[in-house]
Design an enzyme around this catalytic site. Structure first.
Site: not given
Length: 295
Positions: A146, A239, A269
């Site tokens: 991320s 996503e 995610h």
């Protein structure tokens, strides 16, 4: 898609995503990620110890062949405002248990108390300290998930610019473009299981400090690439950050890098975080470990 993955997607979509949509301040997000991490205890095997590397508090995880294997420098996720070495020790520990070697997880400074480029600067300091300690650049593998995936990609560009490319890079659902130009932020907004797309501009303002969102230290999509090492990029097809992975992979390939881009249908995610409960997540851990062993 396995029944367990469907279950976790449902919990995220109907439980966690609404909470993130309504959250005010960063305290709730930080506490929530700590609470979630307790559902994923670290695996048996890797040894852990706290240490300070380059002036940055870090957690070092060591597998059985830690002295000879790769050194995985992992930048944790959490939208630049949450997460820590503690919240990500289980996922990275599982990678090390399968792949061998060791991992270093910096507790880098987070926004809004420490806006960008504080987290990036801490990553550079840890990388420099590893070099100074005699760790060969080619033995280091950069990794992150991320927001941490974006930071790891930025560190790759910095290492290449200094002529010290790492052995490889692993990026899980990286947030690589804080200008929010990726089309999937809009096209996947309804299908995204975890991240509320409407909160993204607010997060950018919280994170960026005085930097332009297109600054490569925040948005490595716009960095200069040398194509010096192989990359593994994993992302789910629903996503909102899908296009960040697709465009980053293309930029790296244009520079000459060998990029393995894995698009997991319907995966939430950072799928690998869900190991050991979800079979698709366990498979992703094995994929990452195989990539590390191949280096």
């Amino acid at each position: 898609m396995s029944l367990r993955l469907r279950l976790f997607r449902g919990v995220m979509r109907h439980g966690m995503k609404p909470l993130l949509r309504r959250a005010r301040g960063v305290g709730g997000a930080r506490a929530g990620l700590v609470a979630v991490s307790l559902l994923f205890p670290p695996p048996f095997g890797p040894r852990s110890r706290r240490e300070v590397i380059g002036g940055v508090p870090c957690l070092r995880l060591t597998g059985g062949d830690g002295a000879a294997g790769p050194v995985l420098l992992w930048m944790h996720g959490g939208s630049h405002v949450a997460g820590s070495a503690f919240t990500h020790r289980a996922m990275v520990g599982r990678i090390i248990r399968v792949a061998g070697g060791q991992a270093v997880l910096p507790d880098y400074r987070r926004a809004p108390e420490h806006p960008a480029p504080a987290g990036y600067d801490d990553g550079v300091r840890v990388l420099e300290a590893l070099w100074a300690a005699g760790v060969a650049p080619g033995r280091i593998v950069l990794g992150g998930d991320s927001a941490g995936g974006g930071l790891a990609a930025g560190l790759l560009a910095e290492a290449e610019a200094r002529g010290k490319p790492p052995g490889g890079v692993v990026l899980l659902s990286p947030w690589a473009d804080l200008t929010l130009a990726g089309a999937s932020i809009r096209s996947n907004a309804a299908r995204e299981a975890l991240l509320p797309a409407e909160r993204m501009p607010e997060m950018v303002d919280l994170i960026r400090g005085v930097l332009d969102p297109a600054d490569p230290r925040l948005s490595p999509l716009f960095a200069r690439w040398a194509g010096s090492c192989p990359a593994l990029i994993c992302v789910g097809t629903t996503e909102i950050l899908l296009d960040d992975s697709l465009r980053l992979a293309e930029a790296m390939r244009q520079a000459g890098a060998q990029v393995d881009l894995v698009r997991q249908p319907g995966a939430p995610h950072v799928l690998a975080y869900l190991a050991p409960w979800v079979p698709e997540a366990r498979a992703e851990i094995r994929r990452i470990a195989a990539f590390l062993r191949s280096l």
